[in-house]
Enzyme design. Structure first.
Site, PDB file in Angstrom:
ATOM      1  CB  CYS A 152      -0.873   0.010   1.232  1.00 29.91           C
ATOM      2  SG  CYS A 152      -1.756  -1.534   1.458  1.00 29.91           S
ATOM      3  NE  ARG A 165       4.243   1.700  -1.443  1.00 26.11           N
ATOM      4  CZ  ARG A 165       5.387   1.067  -1.257  1.00 26.11           C
ATOM      5  NH1 ARG A 165       6.403   1.319  -2.039  1.00 26.11           N
ATOM      6  NH2 ARG A 165       5.528   0.191  -0.295  1.00 26.11           N
ATOM      7  CD1 TRP A 208      -2.422  -4.653  -4.850  1.00 22.77           C
ATOM      8  CD2 TRP A 208      -1.757  -5.896  -3.121  1.00 22.77           C
ATOM      9  NE1 TRP A 208      -2.191  -5.931  -5.314  1.00 22.77           N
ATOM     10  CE2 TRP A 208      -1.780  -6.715  -4.272  1.00 22.77           C
ATOM     11  CE3 TRP A 208      -1.367  -6.474  -1.918  1.00 22.77           C
ATOM     12  CZ2 TRP A 208      -1.431  -8.064  -4.251  1.00 22.77           C
ATOM     13  CZ3 TRP A 208      -1.019  -7.817  -1.898  1.00 22.77           C
ATOM     14  CH2 TRP A 208      -1.054  -8.584  -3.061  1.00 22.77           C
ATOM     15  CG  ASN A 224       2.892  -1.127   2.980  1.00 25.26           C
ATOM     16  OD1 ASN A 224       2.311  -2.087   2.475  1.00 25.26           O
ATOM     17  ND2 ASN A 224       4.122  -0.768   2.637  1.00 25.26           N
ATOM     18  N   GLY A 225       1.500  -3.528   4.965  1.00 27.54           N
ATOM     19  CA  GLY A 225       2.109  -4.766   5.465  1.00 27.54           C
ATOM     20  C   GLY A 225       1.043  -5.688   6.008  1.00 27.54           C
ATOM     21  CD  GLU A 258      10.461  -9.831 -17.945  1.00 26.89           C
ATOM     22  OE1 GLU A 258      10.246 -10.675 -17.065  1.00 26.89           O
ATOM     23  OE2 GLU A 258      10.140  -8.630 -17.802  1.00 26.89           O
ATOM     24  CE  LYS A 302       6.918  -7.201 -17.937  1.00 23.23           C
ATOM     25  NZ  LYS A 302       8.055  -7.271 -17.072  1.00 23.23           N
ATOM     26  CD  GLU A 350       3.774  -7.619 -15.435  1.00 20.42           C
ATOM     27  OE1 GLU A 350       3.594  -7.366 -14.245  1.00 20.42           O
ATOM     28  OE2 GLU A 350       4.901  -7.604 -15.952  1.00 20.42           O
ATOM     29  CG  HIS A 360       8.875 -33.498 -24.860  1.00 23.41           C
ATOM     30  ND1 HIS A 360       9.131 -34.799 -25.211  1.00 23.41           N
ATOM     31  CD2 HIS A 360       9.960 -32.783 -25.243  1.00 23.41           C
ATOM     32  CE1 HIS A 360      10.344 -34.884 -25.743  1.00 23.41           C
ATOM     33  NE2 HIS A 360      10.865 -33.667 -25.789  1.00 23.41           N
ATOM     34  CE  LYS A 387       7.909  -0.942 -10.579  1.00 26.14           C
ATOM     35  NZ  LYS A 387       8.161  -1.768 -11.780  1.00 26.14           N
TER      36      LYS A 387
HETATM   37  O1  M6R Z   1      11.125  -4.904  -6.949  1.00 32.12           O
HETATM   38  P1  M6R Z   1      11.459  -6.316  -7.314  1.00 32.12           P
HETATM   39  O2  M6R Z   1      12.413  -6.403  -8.468  1.00 32.12           O
HETATM   40  O3  M6R Z   1      11.945  -7.135  -6.155  1.00 32.12           O
HETATM   41  O4  M6R Z   1      10.090  -6.945  -7.791  1.00 32.12           O
HETATM   42  C1  M6R Z   1       9.985  -8.305  -8.089  1.00 32.12           C
HETATM   43  C2  M6R Z   1       8.730  -8.585  -8.868  1.00 32.12           C
HETATM   44  O5  M6R Z   1       7.599  -8.280  -8.118  1.00 32.12           O
HETATM   45  C3  M6R Z   1       8.682  -7.771 -10.165  1.00 32.12           C
HETATM   46  O6  M6R Z   1       9.815  -8.020 -10.937  1.00 32.12           O
HETATM   47  C4  M6R Z   1       7.445  -8.119 -10.991  1.00 32.12           C
HETATM   48  O7  M6R Z   1       7.474  -9.444 -11.411  1.00 32.12           O
HETATM   49  C5  M6R Z   1       7.376  -7.166 -12.167  1.00 32.12           C
HETATM   50  N1  M6R Z   1       6.743  -5.959 -11.782  1.00 32.12           N
HETATM   51  C6  M6R Z   1       6.695  -7.741 -13.337  1.00 32.12           C
HETATM   52  O8  M6R Z   1       6.748  -6.868 -14.413  1.00 32.12           O
END
Ligand code: M6R
Length: 608
Positions: free
Chosen positions: A2, A27, A75, A101-102, A481, A485, A488, A504, A603
């Site tokens: 958050c 966040r 969040w 937050n947490g 990756e 992308k 998400e 397979h 994020k």
């Molecule tokens: O801040 P971080 O690199 O530790 O975050 C890790 C993941 O949450 C982050 O890489 C996430 O998978 C990406 N936002 C995806 O695009």
């Protein structure tokens, strides 16, 4: 995950807090709330939905005389994202307002005890125990009361607290969740992250676990275990413009375009005539490098994918065995580590809870820890023993782009440094790679210039519900990756496969028109890859090749070909990922998705 903002000073607190929350919306953005104090009453307003809903309410019902307050974007972890569960939370009476937050892990137990003592709960959140606990312990001093309350908590939390009993004070407390204090003249601020503070101050203090800050307009004092302490002031050097959209439709697109600069900044000053100065920069001695028995890379999400590329680079160049682990799995499987292991922690934000826990576990077991992070002053950056910063600048979009490519640049430098240090890499080969590395920023720019072509592919892909990404070796790592992308931000189901694995099982899913994105940057694997793509074409798959090699074949076996500038195969991931980022971006835009704030995500993942 958050976002928290707090303010005390001479301005209308609601303006500062809403402005700060807007900068922290990445966040969390499922609900937002504010508590304002105008010397007569504590006013709390909170709403489900984006921050704009709260803003709309405040513009109709302003409280512009309030000079102190706290705010929150949520969040959801405990309880649905609705008006009631939104923060701030108050207790039985509106005397205390708390944003958090947490996660408070023992909240159930605390809640049961409080209810048994007559407290009435109205939300499903873990946070609500806090104002009720404050009601029980408050005896005239808010800081003392907060210390008493946190002594009863387990978990990770950053808190901001205000009370109608003390109209001049905001209390901030940090335990395993980030919290930054901003120092002004006659006003002071707090926030979960630096961008919220930048319009007002660059003088910041990063709270450590167990730190409590008392904010008044006249100044801020810091305490730990009840005793006053001194804290270092950290001056932020990057500017506010770096955290704004600068004319782009989305932060993600802006951040994709920023990659040439981010890469240049990350490489700058680190490349020497005959190698790199990385070991010196991060404090790894030649004996330490020679003594490494094994490398263990630990990270989450995109950073984990960067780690997979790092594995190949380090194994090829330094001939050290490398394991890559998800941070969320690492600590709970009782990892076997020994002091000769080098543990590389990768985290853009430097605040990911699982990654931070992995870092602590590696330190506890006596390993040497190198932390690669993009945020100076983050927990990972402060707790890592040897810190390698990427200089990507603030990454705001939830989908990571420039953080990934700069992590790859940092890992490439690291692999070269380890290879030279262990004499497994010839200086001439290192020089060849470093020359190639210098070209990468420019080459990334050339790929971005092909955006229109990629957009056309994306518009086609956007009609599909399933998309596959295939490649071999490093191309497979980048395919992972690319699939992340796409899913998400566009919500299209995407899977990455090692191209040789398709037959397979997964090949059964390829039917006429299924988009298959094929990566061709590893010349030595060309023939095998061509056969794998032929098999897809024979089933009617729509093939898009992204290639920096094999020009004679990729054009003939692809429905669309996106050519990359030529580079060394080991450097190719920094290029081949760029069309995949653009593909995901344009597919998401075509489908009308909220690119920078994808559903269910945030994020900074500060919960486990
Ligand atoms: O801040 P971080 O690199 O530790 O975050 C890790 C993941 O949450 C982050 O890489 C996430 O998978 C990406 N936002 C995806 O695009």
């Amino acid at each position: 995950m958050c976002g928290i903002v707090g303010y005390v000073g001479q301005r209308a607190a609601e303006d500062v807090i809403i402005d700060g929350l807007r900068r922290l919306e990445y966040r969390g953005y499922d609900s937002a709330g504010i508590a304002l104090f105008n010397e007569q009453e504590l006013f709390v307003e909170k709403h489900a939905g984006r921050l704009s809903v709260l803003e709309g309410y405040l513009s109709a019902n302003p409280h512009r005389d309030a000079r102190l307050g706290i705010g929150h974007t949520r969040w959801a972890t405990h309880g649905a994202p609705n008006d009631v569960n939104a923060h701030p939370h108050t207790g039985c009476t509106p005397r205390f307002a708390v944003v958090h937050n947490g996660i408070i892990e023992n909240y159930n137990e605390l809640r049961r005890e409080l209810m048994a003592r007559g407290h009435r709960f109205v939300t499903e959140t873990d946070t609500e125990v806090l104002p009720h606990l404050l009601e029980e312990v408050y005896a005239g001093d808010l800081a003392t009361a907060v210390f008493e309350v946190v002594a009863k908590l387990r978990g990770a939390y950053a808190l901001a607290v205000v009370t109608s009993e003390d109209p001049n004070t905001v209390i901030a407390y940090r335990q395993d969740s980030p919290l930054i204090i901003g120092l002004g003249q006659g006003e002071n601020f707090l926030a979960s992250d630096i961008p919220a503070l930048l319009p007002y101050t660059r003088q910041t203090v990063v709270l450590d676990d167990g730190d409590l800050a008392v904010l008044r307009s006249s100044g801020v004092s810091f305490y730990r275990e009840g005793k006053e302490i001194e804290k270092d002031i950290f001056t932020v050097t990057w500017d506010e413009v770096a955290a704004e959209k600068a004319g782009f439709d989305h932060f993600m697109l802006k951040e994709i375009h920023e990659q040439p600069k981010a890469l240049r900044d990350t490489l700058s000053g680190r490349i020497l005539e005959q190698g790199t100065n990385l070991a010196e920069e991060i404090g790894l001695t030649s004996d330490m490098i020679k003594g490494i028995n094994r490398v263990v890379v630990v990270a989450c999400g995109t950073a984990y994918h960067a780690g997979l590329v790092g594995k190949t680079l380090i194994e090829r160049l330094a001939r050290i065995h490398v394991e890559v682990d998800y941070a969320s799995e690492f600590r709970y499987r009782q990892p076997v580590l020994n002091p000769n292991d080098l543990v590389i922690i990768i985290s853009q934000s430097g605040e990911t809870a699982d990654t931070l826990a992995a870092l602590r576990e590696a330190k506890r077991q006596g390993c040497t820890v190198v932390a690669i992070t993009n945020v100076v002053g983050s927990s990972v950056s402060r707790e890592g023993q040897h810190v390698l910063h990427t200089w990507a600048g603030p990454e705001i979009a939830v989908a990571s782009t420039k953080a990934y490519t700069t992590q790859l640049a940092a890992l490439t430098l690291m692999a070269i440094e380890l290879g030279l240090g262990r004499k497994t890499l010839k200086v001439t080969r290192a020089q060849e790679l470093l020359r190639g590395l210098r070209e990468i920023p420019l080459q990334v720019g050339e790929i971005i210039a092909q955006a229109e072509k990629i957009k056309a592919v994306a518009e086609h892909v956007a009609k599909s519900e399933h998309v596959f990404f295939i490649g071999r070796g490093l191309d497979f790592n980048v395919a992972l990756e690319g699939a992340l992308k796409l899913k998400e931000i566009s919500y299209i189901h995407a899977e990455a496969y090692a191209a040789g694995e398709l037959k397979h099982g997964t090949l059964a899913l390829i039917t006429a028109g299924t988009p298959v994105i094929c990566l061709f940057t590893q010349a030595e694997l060309q023939e095998k890859m061509v056969s794998n793509v032929e098999v897809v074409r024979a089933r009617g798959g729509y093939t898009v090749s992204i290639s920096s090699c094999c020009a004679d074949v990729t054009g003939t076996i692809s429905d669309v070909e996106i050519r990359l500038p030529e580079t060394d195969p080991l450097l190719a991931p920094m290029l081949s990922v760029v069309p995949l980022q653009l593909l995901a971006y344009y597919a998401a835009v075509t489908r009308g998705a909220d690119v920078d704030k994808p559903r269910n995500l945030a994020k900074s993942v500060t919960v486990e």
